[in-house]
Design an enzyme around this catalytic site. Structure first.
Site, PDB file in Angstrom:
ATOM      1  N   CYS A 109       0.862  -1.184   0.000  1.00 53.40           N
ATOM      2  CA  CYS A 109       0.000   0.000   0.000  1.00 53.40           C
ATOM      3  C   CYS A 109       0.895   1.229   0.000  1.00 53.40           C
ATOM      4  O   CYS A 109       1.418   1.620   1.046  1.00 53.40           O
ATOM      5  CB  CYS A 109      -0.936  -0.002   1.207  1.00 53.40           C
ATOM      6  N   GLY A 110       1.054   1.837  -1.153  1.00 59.89           N
ATOM      7  CA  GLY A 110       1.929   3.006  -1.271  1.00 59.89           C
ATOM      8  C   GLY A 110       1.353   4.238  -0.601  1.00 59.89           C
ATOM      9  O   GLY A 110       2.063   4.978   0.087  1.00 59.89           O
ATOM     10  N   HIS A 111       0.048   4.473  -0.800  1.00 60.55           N
ATOM     11  CA  HIS A 111      -0.533   5.670  -0.173  1.00 60.55           C
ATOM     12  C   HIS A 111      -0.492   5.534   1.343  1.00 60.55           C
ATOM     13  O   HIS A 111      -0.265   6.497   2.064  1.00 60.55           O
ATOM     14  CB  HIS A 111      -1.964   5.918  -0.676  1.00 60.55           C
ATOM     15  N   ASP A 123      -9.643   3.416  -5.248  1.00 63.50           N
ATOM     16  CA  ASP A 123      -8.612   4.268  -4.681  1.00 63.50           C
ATOM     17  C   ASP A 123      -8.860   5.704  -5.127  1.00 63.50           C
ATOM     18  O   ASP A 123      -8.891   5.998  -6.317  1.00 63.50           O
ATOM     19  CB  ASP A 123      -7.230   3.795  -5.135  1.00 63.50           C
ATOM     20  N   GLY A 171      -0.397   4.441  -4.763  1.00 63.82           N
ATOM     21  CA  GLY A 171       1.056   4.411  -4.632  1.00 63.82           C
ATOM     22  C   GLY A 171       1.721   3.205  -5.241  1.00 63.82           C
ATOM     23  O   GLY A 171       2.573   3.318  -6.137  1.00 63.82           O
TER      24      GLY A 171
END
Length: 339
Positions: free
Chosen positions: A92-94, A255, A260
Site C-alpha cells: 500500500c503506497g498511499h 482508490d 502508490g
C-alpha cells in the site's frame, strides 16, 4: 466480541483514507510482516478488528488502514499489516506515505534537521523506504521508494462485457492489470465511476487465477490485486508523460488517490515499453484530481525480470484521532458493508 476500545489516527493521501492503529488490542502473531499477514487471514480476532474499523458504521466500503507491528529486524523502524474491506493486502503506497508522515509527526522517527528524514517500513511485500521532506519542521512532500517493480505480461486478451480488451500485467508490491479506459469506451471521470468499478472487477476476476497473475518467486504475492484503468493525457510542457487513473482493487474498492503501489507498477509498465525513461517524470492524476509524481530511481533485474525501483512523490494529511468502542451486546459490533 472482546474488543472494547481501539485508538486510531487517521490520514488521507491524495484523498484516500488511511486509518493507523499504533497499538492493536489483539495479538498479531508471526516472525515477519509477510508471515503475520498470512496468519492474520485465518485469525478471527485480527479479522474482527479489521472489520470493526473498516466496516460501517465506523468505516465504509472504501476504507483502508494498517496495524502497526514490530519490524522484521533492526533495519526498519516498524512494520505494518495493511487491511481493506476484503482482507489484508501485500502492499500500500498511499498508506506507506501516510505512515511516514505519522512517524515524523509523532516523533516515532526523529525529525532530521537537514530537512530530509528517512523512514524505513517492513510491509508484506518487503522493505520500503520513505524520505520525508520538511521546511521548518513542516512536511512538504514524501518520496516513496518501493520494492522492485516489473512487467509480468503484455497485451493479454481479456473477454469482458465490453468486448475483448488488451491488458498489461505488472507488479509493484502487488500485481495489477493495466487497461486503457478508452478501449472499454470509458473515461476516468466521476461520471463513469460505476462503470469503471464494473469493468475493473471483470478484468480482475478474469485474470486472478491465471498464469499472468502468478508471482514468479513468492506465491503469497500472487493474484490480481487491482485493475488500473488509465487515460493517456499526452505530455506536459516538459515532455513528461501525463496520465489519469483509477485503481479498482480488492473486490470493487476504489482508490481516491493515484495509488502508490499501483503507480509503481505503472512506472514499470511504461518503462518496459520505453514510454518512461530515466530522467523523466510520470505525472499521475487520480479520479478526484489529486496528483503523484513518479520516476525511475534505479534499474536492475528482479525475480528474473527487467525491473525498476520507482520513486513516487506525494504527501498525507492527518484528518483526526479516534477512540472507537464496541459494545459487547451490539449485534452489529463488527459492522457491515453494502458493497
Amino acid at each position: 466480541m472482546t474488543i472494547h476500545q481501539v485508538f486510531t489516527t487517521d490520514y488521507h493521501t491524495g484523498g484516500e483514507p488511511f486509518r493507523i492503529v499504533p497499538e492493536p488490542p489483539v495479538a498479531i502473531e508471526g516472525a515477519t510482516v509477510a508471515e503475520r499477514r498470512m496468519l492474520a487471514i485465518g485469525n478471527p480476532d485480527v479479522d474482527n478488528l479489521r472489520k470493526l474499523l473498516c466496516f460501517e458504521p465506523r468505516g465504509h466500503a472504501d476504507m483502508y488502514g494498517g496495524f502497526i507491528t514490530p519490524p522484521d529486524d533492526e533495519g526498519a523502524h516498524f512494520g505494518v499489516l495493511f487491511w481493506h474491506k476484503d482482507g489484508f493486502s501485500t502492499a500500500c503506497g498511499h498508506g506507506s506515505i501516510a505512515l511516514a508522515v505519522w512517524a515524523v509527526q509523532t516523533g516515532r522517527v526523529t525529525h532530521d534537521p537537514s530537512g530530509t528524514t528517512t523512514v524505513v517500513i517492513d510491509v508484506p511485500s518487503g522493505r520500503v523506504t520513505l524520505r520525508v521532506h520538511t521546511t521548518d519542521e513542516r512536511i512538504t512532500a514524501v518520496d516513496f521508494l518501493n520494492v522492485p517493480s516489473y512487467r509480468l505480461a503484455e497485451r493479454v486478451t481479456v473477454t469482458t462485457s465490453r468486448g475483448d480488451l488488451a491488458v498489461d500485467v505488472a507488479y509493484g508490491g502487488a500485481i495489477y492489470a493495466h487497461l486503457d479506459a478508452a478501449t472499454a469506451g470509458l473515461d476516468v471521470t466521476p461520471e463513469h465511476y460505476s462503470d469503471l468499478i464494473a469493468i475493473g472487477r471483470e478484468v480482475k476476476w478474469a485474470l486472478n487465477d491465471s498464469e499472468h497473475a502468478r508471482h514468479p518467486v513468492d506465491n503469497r504475492l500472487s493474484g490480481i490485486y487491482g485493475t488500473i484503468l488509465y487515460d493517456d493525457l499526452g505530455t506536459d510542457e516538459d515532455g513528461n508523460p501525463h496520465q489519469r487513473n483509477v485503481t479498482v482493487f480488492a473486490d470493487g474498492q476504489v482508490d481516491r488517490s493515484p495509488c502508490g503501489s499501483g503507480t509503481c507498477s505503472r512506472v514499470a509498465a511504461l518503462a518496459a515499453t520505453g514510454h518512461l525513461t530515466p530522467g523523466q517524470i510520470l505525472v499521475h492524476d487520480s479520479i478526484v484530481g489529486t496528483r503523484f509524481h513518479a520516476r525511475i530511481d534505479s534499474e536492475m533485474t528482479a525475480d528474473g525480470y527487467p525491473a525498476v525501483v520507482a520513486e513516487v512523490t506525494g504527501t498525507a494529511y492527518r484528518t483526526g484521532e479516534h477512540r472507537f468502542e464496541a459494545d459487547p451486546t451490539d449485534d452489529l459490533a463488527t459492522g457491515f458493508v453494502l458493497r
